[in-house]
Design a protein around this motif. Structure first.
Motif, short mmCIF file in Angstrom:
data_model
loop_
_atom_site.label_atom_id
_atom_site.label_comp_id
_atom_site.label_asym_id
_atom_site.label_seq_id
_atom_site.Cartn_x
_atom_site.Cartn_y
_atom_site.Cartn_z
N LEU A 203 0.81 -1.22 0.00
CA LEU A 203 0.00 0.00 0.00
C LEU A 203 0.85 1.27 0.00
O LEU A 203 0.30 2.37 -0.12
CB LEU A 203 -0.93 0.01 1.21
CG LEU A 203 -2.00 -1.10 1.26
CD1 LEU A 203 -2.75 -1.06 2.59
CD2 LEU A 203 -2.99 -0.93 0.10
N GLY A 204 2.16 1.12 0.14
CA GLY A 204 3.06 2.28 0.13
C GLY A 204 2.88 3.18 1.34
O GLY A 204 3.06 4.40 1.23
N ILE A 205 2.55 2.61 2.49
CA ILE A 205 2.29 3.40 3.70
C ILE A 205 3.57 3.53 4.52
O ILE A 205 4.28 2.55 4.74
CB ILE A 205 1.19 2.76 4.56
CG1 ILE A 205 -0.12 2.72 3.79
CG2 ILE A 205 1.01 3.52 5.87
CD1 ILE A 205 -1.24 2.00 4.52
N ASN A 206 3.83 4.75 4.99
CA ASN A 206 4.97 5.01 5.86
C ASN A 206 4.53 4.81 7.31
O ASN A 206 3.45 5.23 7.71
CB ASN A 206 5.47 6.45 5.65
CG ASN A 206 6.81 6.68 6.30
OD1 ASN A 206 6.96 6.54 7.51
ND2 ASN A 206 7.80 7.06 5.51
N LEU A 210 -0.12 8.93 10.13
CA LEU A 210 -1.17 8.73 11.13
C LEU A 210 -2.17 7.69 10.65
O LEU A 210 -2.46 7.59 9.46
CB LEU A 210 -1.89 10.05 11.42
CG LEU A 210 -1.06 11.18 12.04
CD1 LEU A 210 -1.94 12.40 12.28
CD2 LEU A 210 -0.43 10.73 13.36
N SER A 211 -2.70 6.94 11.61
CA SER A 211 -3.73 5.96 11.26
C SER A 211 -5.02 6.72 10.92
O SER A 211 -5.20 7.86 11.32
CB SER A 211 -3.97 5.02 12.43
OG SER A 211 -4.78 5.63 13.41
N PRO A 212 -5.93 6.08 10.18
CA PRO A 212 -7.16 6.78 9.77
C PRO A 212 -8.21 6.93 10.87
O PRO A 212 -9.21 7.61 10.67
CB PRO A 212 -7.68 5.90 8.63
CG PRO A 212 -7.09 4.56 8.83
CD PRO A 212 -5.79 4.77 9.54
N SER A 219 3.33 3.50 13.56
CA SER A 219 4.37 2.85 14.37
C SER A 219 3.93 2.68 15.81
O SER A 219 4.21 1.66 16.46
CB SER A 219 5.68 3.64 14.30
OG SER A 219 5.52 4.95 14.82
N GLU A 220 3.22 3.67 16.36
CA GLU A 220 2.72 3.55 17.74
C GLU A 220 1.72 2.40 17.86
O GLU A 220 1.75 1.64 18.83
CB GLU A 220 2.04 4.85 18.16
CG GLU A 220 2.99 6.01 18.39
CD GLU A 220 2.24 7.28 18.78
OE1 GLU A 220 2.20 7.59 19.98
OE2 GLU A 220 1.67 7.93 17.89
N LEU A 221 0.83 2.29 16.89
CA LEU A 221 -0.17 1.23 16.92
C LEU A 221 0.46 -0.15 16.75
O LEU A 221 0.14 -1.09 17.48
CB LEU A 221 -1.20 1.45 15.81
CG LEU A 221 -2.19 2.60 16.00
CD1 LEU A 221 -3.01 2.80 14.74
CD2 LEU A 221 -3.10 2.32 17.19
N LEU A 222 1.37 -0.27 15.79
CA LEU A 222 1.96 -1.56 15.49
C LEU A 222 2.91 -2.03 16.58
O LEU A 222 3.08 -3.23 16.80
CB LEU A 222 2.68 -1.51 14.14
CG LEU A 222 1.80 -1.22 12.93
CD1 LEU A 222 2.66 -1.13 11.67
CD2 LEU A 222 0.71 -2.27 12.75
#
Length: 336
Positions: A203-206, A210-212, A219-222
């Motif tokens: 998905l090309g996400i950095n 921020l999460s949606p 990174s905080e969530l994962l």
């Protein structure tokens, strides 16, 4: 003239770091630990403790945190990965009904970094404090050529104790109608990250984006650490017939590991609300439900087998702790 330093191994930094680590490790001290930090091996005086058991059995477990490490290394956040390491080991130990006693770690890297190592160890110490165990030792290995300079690997080792008469699972006691009680997870925990990384890459996400659904970065969530269930479960061990740690293989794959041959698990996958991160991975990552359930915990970190007669006590215990549980299914007998 060739030296060890020229080959990429910094013994002076290693000696300095070991002294600093020793100061941090003191936060996990228990009276049973009678060896000094930096010894070749650790000593744990089990004599007094063993008298509290009729027939004490030592229980051991070892684990790592998988490719979750690669995300921590990519974003430069190393302060929680040590909690994951402790959690993966002690949660496995709990499935035997055991009380964890002490922990050791193994840290291997291409080139030592003071800040990274101390941050990782501080996380391990925090995990040990949550689990009420002593960090009695470990190994720090600098191996240029085996690992790149900005990468490291971790392994953990834990030892605990249980009375032989209280070892879980109690398969002979399990019967049709027993409840499967799910304890909520603290996010993804430490399994399925190869798929997570594959989805994010596609998905090309950095990870700094921020999460949606909230103001936290990916990174905080994962990197939310794996939940440690020691305080939650030790007081009610006598009320459960079995405990499954929901790691790789998901709910069905892990619950089946603690069941007798004549029993199968019937899980209602609509009986609990999946956390946003799992709903997002399923939708945006185009992962079907079956694959999600055999890869991730999907919001259930531990599953308990509970007799209907004990459900009231179990519910009251978790209500008093303000911890969320769900009855997610029942056991059924196989038809011959």
């Amino acid at each position: 003239m060739n030296t060890y330093f020229k080959s990429g191994v910094n013994l002076k930094l290693y000696d300095k770091l070991i002294k600093e680590i020793g100061l941090v490790v003191k936060e996990t001290e228990r009276e049973e630990v009678i060896s000094e930090a930096g010894s070749f091996s650790a000593l744990f005086d089990f004599a007094a403790l063993s008298k509290k058991y009729n027939h004490p059995v030592l229980v051991s477990s070892t684990d790592g945190v998988g490719t979750k490490l690669l995300i921590a290394q990519e974003v430069g956040k190393h302060d929680t990965i040590g909690i994951d390491l402790v959690a993966m080991c002690v949660n496995d130990l709990l499935t035997q009904g055991a009380t964890p006693l002490f922990f050791l770690d193994y840290f291997a890297t291409g080139a030592l970094s003071k800040d990274v190592l101390l941050s990782v160890v501080q996380g391990i110490v925090e995990g040990c404090k949550q689990a009420k165990i002593a960090l009695v030792g470990g190994e720090t290995a600098e191996m240029p050529g085996m690992y790149s300079n900005n990468h490291y690997d971790l392994a953990g080792f834990v030892v605990g104790v249980v009375d032989r008469s209280e070892i879980l699972p109690r398969c002979s006691d399990m019967k049709e109608g027993d409840f499967i009680v799910g304890l909520e997870s603290g996010g993804i925990h430490s399994n399925g990250f190869s798929l997570v990384r594959h989805i994010f890459k596609g998905l090309g996400i950095n990870y700094s984006d921020l999460s949606p659904w909230n103001s936290k970065s990916w990174s905080e969530l994962l990197l939310e650490p794996t939940k440690i269930y020691v305080d939650s479960l030790l007081p009610i061990m006598s009320k459960v017939k079995g405990i499954a740690h929901i790691t790789g293989g998901g709910l069905a794959g892990n619950i089946s590991r603690i069941l007798p041959e004549n029993i199968f698990v019937n899980v209602d996958i609509d009986s609990w609300k999946w956390p946003d991160i799992f709903l997002w991975l399923a939708k945006e990552g185009k992962v079907d439900r079956r694959e999600m359930l055999r890869t991730f915990n999907c919001g259930i970190g531990m599953a308990l087998i509970v007799d209907p007669e004990n459900m009231k006590d179990v519910k009251n215990h978790f209500q008093e702790r303000r911890e969320k549980i769900e009855v997610i299914g029942k056991l059924n007998e196989k038809i011959a």
